[in-house]
Design a protein around this motif. Sequence first.
Motif, PDB file in Angstrom:
ATOM      1  N   PHE A 386      33.803 -76.626   3.888  1.00 35.03           N
ATOM      2  CA  PHE A 386      34.789 -77.584   3.993  1.00 35.03           C
ATOM      3  C   PHE A 386      36.039 -76.947   4.970  1.00 35.03           C
ATOM      4  O   PHE A 386      36.415 -76.068   4.556  1.00 35.03           O
ATOM      5  N   VAL A 387      36.086 -77.903   5.875  1.00 37.77           N
ATOM      6  CA  VAL A 387      37.116 -77.635   6.861  1.00 37.77           C
ATOM      7  C   VAL A 387      38.201 -78.507   6.756  1.00 37.77           C
ATOM      8  O   VAL A 387      37.974 -79.711   7.048  1.00 37.77           O
ATOM      9  N   GLY A 388      39.551 -78.203   6.188  1.00 32.23           N
ATOM     10  CA  GLY A 388      40.584 -79.310   6.022  1.00 32.23           C
ATOM     11  C   GLY A 388      41.105 -79.545   7.595  1.00 32.23           C
ATOM     12  O   GLY A 388      40.768 -79.147   8.615  1.00 32.23           O
ATOM     13  N   SER A 389      41.693 -80.870   7.394  1.00 32.45           N
ATOM     14  CA  SER A 389      42.399 -81.485   8.661  1.00 32.45           C
ATOM     15  C   SER A 389      43.427 -80.634   9.528  1.00 32.45           C
ATOM     16  O   SER A 389      43.865 -79.676   8.744  1.00 32.45           O
ATOM     17  N   ASN A 390      43.229 -80.815  10.771  1.00 32.10           N
ATOM     18  CA  ASN A 390      44.260 -80.230  11.624  1.00 32.10           C
ATOM     19  C   ASN A 390      44.090 -78.651  11.647  1.00 32.10           C
ATOM     20  O   ASN A 390      44.743 -77.958  11.702  1.00 32.10           O
ATOM     21  N   GLY A 402      29.731 -72.573   2.013  1.00 34.64           N
ATOM     22  CA  GLY A 402      30.571 -73.162   0.879  1.00 34.64           C
ATOM     23  C   GLY A 402      31.889 -72.461   1.153  1.00 34.64           C
ATOM     24  O   GLY A 402      32.812 -72.692   0.186  1.00 34.64           O
ATOM     25  N   ALA A 403      32.256 -72.034   2.386  1.00 38.79           N
ATOM     26  CA  ALA A 403      33.771 -71.880   2.542  1.00 38.79           C
ATOM     27  C   ALA A 403      34.599 -72.945   2.550  1.00 38.79           C
ATOM     28  O   ALA A 403      34.281 -73.813   2.932  1.00 38.79           O
ATOM     29  N   TYR A 404      35.801 -72.712   2.333  1.00 36.75           N
ATOM     30  CA  TYR A 404      36.768 -73.705   2.114  1.00 36.75           C
ATOM     31  C   TYR A 404      38.204 -73.348   2.983  1.00 36.75           C
ATOM     32  O   TYR A 404      38.680 -72.161   2.620  1.00 36.75           O
ATOM     33  N   VAL A 405      38.603 -74.366   3.819  1.00 34.79           N
ATOM     34  CA  VAL A 405      39.364 -74.004   4.632  1.00 34.79           C
ATOM     35  C   VAL A 405      40.534 -74.901   4.548  1.00 34.79           C
ATOM     36  O   VAL A 405      40.342 -76.163   4.782  1.00 34.79           O
ATOM     37  N   ALA A 406      41.880 -74.370   4.447  1.00 33.78           N
ATOM     38  CA  ALA A 406      43.188 -75.188   3.982  1.00 33.78           C
ATOM     39  C   ALA A 406      43.664 -75.851   5.174  1.00 33.78           C
ATOM     40  O   ALA A 406      43.299 -75.407   6.434  1.00 33.78           O
ATOM     41  N   SER A 407      43.963 -77.358   4.979  1.00 31.65           N
ATOM     42  CA  SER A 407      44.316 -78.050   6.096  1.00 31.65           C
ATOM     43  C   SER A 407      45.460 -77.420   6.795  1.00 31.65           C
ATOM     44  O   SER A 407      46.397 -76.421   6.109  1.00 31.65           O
ATOM     45  N   GLY A 408      45.566 -77.434   8.189  1.00 28.15           N
ATOM     46  CA  GLY A 408      46.797 -77.127   9.144  1.00 28.15           C
ATOM     47  C   GLY A 408      46.417 -75.259   9.549  1.00 28.15           C
ATOM     48  O   GLY A 408      47.253 -74.964   9.895  1.00 28.15           O
ATOM     49  N   VAL A 415      35.317 -65.908   7.697  1.00 28.09           N
ATOM     50  CA  VAL A 415      35.445 -66.302   6.217  1.00 28.09           C
ATOM     51  C   VAL A 415      34.208 -66.222   5.523  1.00 28.09           C
ATOM     52  O   VAL A 415      33.262 -66.781   5.571  1.00 28.09           O
ATOM     53  N   PRO A 416      34.315 -65.344   4.558  1.00 25.17           N
ATOM     54  CA  PRO A 416      33.159 -65.017   3.844  1.00 25.17           C
ATOM     55  C   PRO A 416      32.599 -66.100   3.039  1.00 25.17           C
ATOM     56  O   PRO A 416      33.352 -67.248   2.765  1.00 25.17           O
ATOM     57  N   ALA A 417      31.406 -66.385   2.525  1.00 31.34           N
ATOM     58  CA  ALA A 417      30.722 -67.330   1.714  1.00 31.34           C
ATOM     59  C   ALA A 417      31.724 -67.611   0.555  1.00 31.34           C
ATOM     60  O   ALA A 417      31.897 -66.734  -0.178  1.00 31.34           O
ATOM     61  N   GLY A 418      31.871 -68.992   0.147  1.00 31.63           N
ATOM     62  CA  GLY A 418      32.519 -69.175  -1.117  1.00 31.63           C
ATOM     63  C   GLY A 418      34.093 -68.902  -0.963  1.00 31.63           C
ATOM     64  O   GLY A 418      34.653 -69.264  -1.971  1.00 31.63           O
ATOM     65  N   ALA A 419      34.741 -68.355   0.021  1.00 33.20           N
ATOM     66  CA  ALA A 419      35.994 -68.079   0.186  1.00 33.20           C
ATOM     67  C   ALA A 419      36.900 -69.304   0.601  1.00 33.20           C
ATOM     68  O   ALA A 419      36.407 -70.057   1.086  1.00 33.20           O
ATOM     69  N   LEU A 420      38.184 -68.926   0.063  1.00 28.30           N
ATOM     70  CA  LEU A 420      39.199 -70.065   0.554  1.00 28.30           C
ATOM     71  C   LEU A 420      40.039 -69.425   1.833  1.00 28.30           C
ATOM     72  O   LEU A 420      40.431 -68.255   1.433  1.00 28.30           O
ATOM     73  N   ALA A 421      40.383 -69.872   2.719  1.00 31.75           N
ATOM     74  CA  ALA A 421      41.155 -69.366   3.750  1.00 31.75           C
ATOM     75  C   ALA A 421      42.374 -70.124   4.051  1.00 31.75           C
ATOM     76  O   ALA A 421      42.167 -71.323   4.225  1.00 31.75           O
ATOM     77  N   PHE A 422      43.449 -69.608   4.010  1.00 30.99           N
ATOM     78  CA  PHE A 422      44.670 -70.136   4.661  1.00 30.99           C
ATOM     79  C   PHE A 422      44.988 -69.602   6.040  1.00 30.99           C
ATOM     80  O   PHE A 422      45.083 -68.307   6.029  1.00 30.99           O
ATOM     81  N   GLY A 423      45.423 -70.098   7.090  1.00 33.79           N
ATOM     82  CA  GLY A 423      45.811 -69.550   8.080  1.00 33.79           C
ATOM     83  C   GLY A 423      47.207 -70.050   8.744  1.00 33.79           C
ATOM     84  O   GLY A 423      47.104 -70.853   9.849  1.00 33.79           O
ATOM     85  N   ARG A 424      48.230 -70.664   7.667  1.00 31.07           N
ATOM     86  CA  ARG A 424      49.318 -71.096   8.275  1.00 31.07           C
ATOM     87  C   ARG A 424      50.601 -70.342   7.835  1.00 31.07           C
ATOM     88  O   ARG A 424      50.565 -69.547   6.882  1.00 31.07           O
ATOM     89  N   ALA A 425      51.617 -70.922   8.203  1.00 27.42           N
ATOM     90  CA  ALA A 425      52.956 -70.073   7.795  1.00 27.42           C
ATOM     91  C   ALA A 425      53.233 -70.667   6.576  1.00 27.42           C
ATOM     92  O   ALA A 425      53.155 -71.877   6.291  1.00 27.42           O
ATOM     93  N   ARG A 426      54.246 -69.906   5.572  1.00 29.85           N
ATOM     94  CA  ARG A 426      54.411 -70.140   4.249  1.00 29.85           C
ATOM     95  C   ARG A 426      55.629 -71.438   4.386  1.00 29.85           C
ATOM     96  O   ARG A 426      56.379 -71.387   5.389  1.00 29.85           O
ATOM     97  N   GLN A 427      55.241 -72.366   3.861  1.00 21.14           N
ATOM     98  CA  GLN A 427      56.373 -73.329   3.650  1.00 21.14           C
ATOM     99  C   GLN A 427      57.574 -73.180   3.244  1.00 21.14           C
ATOM    100  O   GLN A 427      57.719 -72.520   1.992  1.00 21.14           O
TER     101      GLN A 427
END
Length: 451
Positions: A386-390, A402-408, A415-427
């Motif tokens: 799953f690749v999030g928007s933007n 099964g990797a999951y990518v956060a939007s933005g 990204v390893p299998a089953g992992a959640l990846a964030f690649g954005r600045a902290r809000q």
Amino acid sequence: MSQRSCLSVILAAGEGTRMKSALPKVLHPVAGRAMVQHVIAAAKEAGIEDVALVIGHGADQVEKVLGAGNHTIHLQEKRLGTANATLAARDAIARGYDDILVLFGDTPLVDPSDLMAARKALSEGASIVVLGFEPENPTGYGRLLVRDGVLEAIREHKDCSPDELKISLCNSGMMAIRGDVALELLEAVENNNVKGEYYLTDLVEIARSKGLNTAVSLASVESALGVNSKIELAEVENIWQRKRRRTLMAAGVSMHAPETVFLSFDTEIGADTTLEPNVFFGPGVRVEDGVIIRAFSHIEGATIARGSEIGPFARLRPGAELAEKVKVGNFCEVKKAVVEKGAKINHLSYIGDAHIGAGSNIGAGTITCNYDGFNKHKTIIGESAFVGSNTSLVAPITLGNGAYVASGSVLTQDVPAGALAFGRARQEIKPERGSFLREKLSKAAAAKKKT
């Protein structure tokens, strides 16, 4: 007839001044293929083994487009008429074919069945067979003078008597010649005319003077249509498109507005596929059964497996390979990418130089950043990812199953299998700062208006 050898001499040396183009006339495309290539294809379909192509103007360009193939190239040094052009292929004609067919590189709608009919007439005893046709308005065309089933002469329009002008049977220019007399007849043509040129039409009377049989084989009007201007090119394109659409619809393809669908010469579309209005197919497209292609989609060099849905406003570029039940939605572009079964690329995304695993979901605004200014790099996305928007995926990069990518996110590492990846600045949230900024900007805008 099937055992008779045959050479097609295709005349393609004309400059085509009325086309108003630097491109040689015979290279202007119909349905995504040069006109002369349509003629070559028709000859092959009619069972003609060999092709001798006579070229002149833009010879280098013509050779480059045609490339290597089962044809020989012959140069007409000076344009001295159709018989002179045909003799430019003397070496090929002299090889000893049973049949010689003289065709023209600017008649892209020529029907293979009409060529086969002309060859049949040769096999039945004729030495010269002229392909005739009956246009609605024969003005300007040479007339075929036939008596008791025998072709006696070809009379140019300007030379016709009032009675001859009433004749509806016209000369297409295409001709079949018995191979063993072809060179003898061609060499007998003289240039005793105002232009000092050697005309193929003279062969009929020369053959008659030698006691040889001459005949007419009736071709369709469309087969005889030559292209001499951009207007005529568009008319021929419309005829080709209309015929091809009807063929596809008869085979089970649904078109909501057929006149708005444009096809290429090699477009393949399976049964139960639906085409909405304004769909364009460039060369190299194969669509399997049960596909839906929505309005305003542009597809070239792509394969689409059964049950997929494309568009609206989608673009599939060369190398796009879509497996079964793939969804490519509105304003998406896919280029040189394999998209496996059931994957979805729904909105406003660019997928290039990539491999998308089965069942994966690509969110709106996702970009595979495949070009670094010098080289292209590949993005690999595993199954059920799953690749999030933007999201921007900076290639080369791999997302596991099964990797999951956060939007933005902007991702530059795998990204390893089953992992959640964030690649954005902290809000960050700054209380009341928004109101302060709004007031400041409002005052600045008001002050600017006063000045």
